[in-house]
Design an enzyme around this catalytic site. Structure first.
Site, PDB file in Angstrom:
ATOM      1  N   CYS A   1       0.840  -1.204   0.000  1.00  0.00           N
ATOM      2  CA  CYS A   1       0.000   0.000   0.000  1.00  0.00           C
ATOM      3  C   CYS A   1       0.874   1.253   0.000  1.00  0.00           C
ATOM      4  O   CYS A   1       1.691   1.445   0.906  1.00  0.00           O
ATOM      5  CB  CYS A   1      -0.910   0.012   1.221  1.00  0.00           C
ATOM      6  SG  CYS A   1      -1.999   1.464   1.276  1.00  0.00           S
TER       7      CYS A   1
ATOM      8  N   HIS B   1       3.785  -6.275  -7.362  1.00  0.00           N
ATOM      9  CA  HIS B   1       3.246  -5.155  -8.128  1.00  0.00           C
ATOM     10  C   HIS B   1       4.437  -4.417  -8.731  1.00  0.00           C
ATOM     11  O   HIS B   1       5.282  -3.910  -7.997  1.00  0.00           O
ATOM     12  CB  HIS B   1       2.446  -4.222  -7.219  1.00  0.00           C
ATOM     13  CG  HIS B   1       1.703  -3.156  -7.957  1.00  0.00           C
ATOM     14  ND1 HIS B   1       0.649  -2.471  -7.407  1.00  0.00           N
ATOM     15  CD2 HIS B   1       1.842  -2.653  -9.205  1.00  0.00           C
ATOM     16  CE1 HIS B   1       0.187  -1.589  -8.281  1.00  0.00           C
ATOM     17  NE2 HIS B   1       0.907  -1.694  -9.378  1.00  0.00           N
TER      18      HIS B   1
END
Length: 477
Positions: free
Chosen positions: A108, A175
């Site tokens: 995040c 990611h």
């Protein structure tokens, strides 16, 4: 039964899942997961849960996991954010009977994660991460997995992934963006980083980033060698992405609303999903955007969605043969399709200085962008007469010392904070700020002068008045 690890866990427990729906805060709730599974998703994650809140709040556990037990919703991975090994393991122990694995969020990039010290902002704290994953691997009956973002350097990203694997991570989602790539400046994800990680570790790897269609999924699997592909933004705009279909928006919107009736969730989640599904149509029929934002019940939301469907069908009936989609879209607006975020507008850096100022000062002219922020749009919906024109804002003169707006009636031409310090130091008054240090001092001195002088009493004796009383023998006994 012994805990499965690595590729055995991926192939047997997760069924060799290749099409994965990402953990999305307030977006990957049960109803959306079920919709995605109906249209090609083979594995889903819960929204990110806060480990500390999950441990201490029974209602939080019930609302986010315990009340959502559904046989169709498997395999399922529960994701937590945490920065304490003991708290992470306590939360995971409470959740492990309701899922197939526990995931640690290390990806995040939002400011709230920076303030809370979790997500991608732990990626430099390797000792802490080793302790968290090692303890979870030892204590849990289900595997522990991680979702990470990359470093700019491929070599450091590879060492980071190897460290997590060595600590006990059994599946890694990468990611391909750094933590700085977010919001209006995401940029393309680096599949090169993901490919390097996949070659360097001996556990399954999921690739995340640049996925807008099934063709992207297949290309990503081939280019990176990953075992699966995770989609977030692409899935939100087209839940049938993994089927390779682009159906009419109302088909998926109506199916989702029916699932919400069976598995209720907060209305804010539903509105957010419909804003994304109907995104391109709402650019054309903007009057219905306000109606969707104002919807207070699930029935209201359904009515707006139905109105959007009717508008689309009217647009279809007026469509001319050979007509092409407008706005550079690959399909007409009533078809589920990818959404590409616009880049930052030219001149945004020039206006960024004024954006942080709370009040307009005398020498500033404004220079606000014409497009209102989301918060201002919400305020505008609540109060249509509200204006954000900077020319109509009151102007304030600067404090002579700190530059903050000064008090209009301050005798020192200062803001209240600076005025208070100066008035106290000089024993002065400022009626404009209601600071009366001089007046209070004069009243205090006058009161002391009016008091009569009292004779000092003689020192009290040991047993006399005012002294300690004599101790009676019986009291000691």
């Amino acid at each position: 039964m012994p805990k499965l690890q690595g590729f055995e866990f991926w192939s047997r427990t997760l069924g060799g899942a290749r099409h994965v729906v990402a953990p999305m805060v307030d977006q990957s709730e049960l109803a959306w997961r079920l919709l995605s599974r109906r249209h090609g998703a083979q594995l889903c994650y819960t929204p990110m849960l806060h480990a500390q809140v999950f441990v201490r709040d029974a209602n939080y556990r019930k609302e986010n996991l315990y009340c959502e037990v559904c046989p169709e919703d498997r395999p399922l991975i529960v994701q937590f954010c945490a920065n304490d090994p003991e708290v992470f393991v306590q939360a995971a122990l409470l959740a492990q009977d309701y899922c197939d694995a526990i995931d640690l969020n290390l990806g995040c990039p939002q400011m709230i994660a920076k303030r809370g010290r979790y997500g991608a902002f732990l990626q430099e704290e390797w000792d802490l991460l080793q302790r968290m994953i090692l303890l979870a691997h030892e204590k849990l009956s289900v595997p522990v997995t991680c979702k990470i973002r990359v470093f700019p350097e491929i070599e450091k990203t590879v060492r980071y992934a190897q460290m997590l694997e060595k600590a006990g991570c059994q599946l890694l989602t990468v990611h391909g963006r750094t933590k700085e790539q977010k919001g209006p400046l995401p940029g393309p994800a680096s599949w090169e980083h993901i490919r390097a990680v996949r070659k360097a570790v001996s556990i399954p790897v999921f690739a995340n980033g640049n996925i807008q269609s099934l063709r992207d999924v297949e290309r990503c699997l081939q280019d990176t060698g990953a075992q699966g592909v995770m989609s977030a933004e692409g899935n939100l705009h087209n839940p049938a992405l993994f089927e390779g279909r682009s159906p009419a928006v109302w088909e998926l919107a109506e199916e989702y609303l029916e699932l919400v009736r069976q598995h209720p969730c907060p209305l804010s989640y539903v509105r957010a999903h419909l804003f994304k599904l109907w995104h391109h149509t709402l650019q054309v029929h903007q009057q219905l955007r306000e109606e969707l934002a104002k919807a207070k019940t699930l029935e209201d939301v359904g009515e707006v969605s139905q109105a959007l469907r009717l508008q689309c069908q009217e647009d279809m009936s007026r469509q001319k043969e050979g007509e092409k989609p407008s706005g550079g879209l690959p399909f007409f607006h009533w078809i589920c399709q990818p959404y590409v975020r616009p880049g930052p507008k030219e001149g945004s850096k020039e206006n960024s200085g004024a954006a942080g100022s709370k009040r307009a000062l005398e020498e500033e002219d404004g220079g606000r962008p014409e497009v209102l922020s989301k918060n201002k749009q919400k305020k505008k919906l609540r109060n249509p007469h509200k204006t954000f024109d900077p020319s109509l804002k009151p102007k304030y003169a600067r404090c002579d010392q700190c530059g903050n707006p000064k008090g209009n009636r301050c005798v020192f031409n200062l803001c209240r904070g600076c005025c208070k310090k100066r008035a106290f130091k000089e024993s002065a008054d400022c009626p404009g700020h209601r600071l009366l240090f001089r007046t209070k001092l004069e009243k205090s001195l006058a009161w002391k002068g009016d008091q009569p002088r009292l004779q000092e009493p003689p020192p009290p004796g040991p047993g006399g008045p005012g002294g300690f009383p004599e101790i009676v023998g019986s009291a000691v006994a």
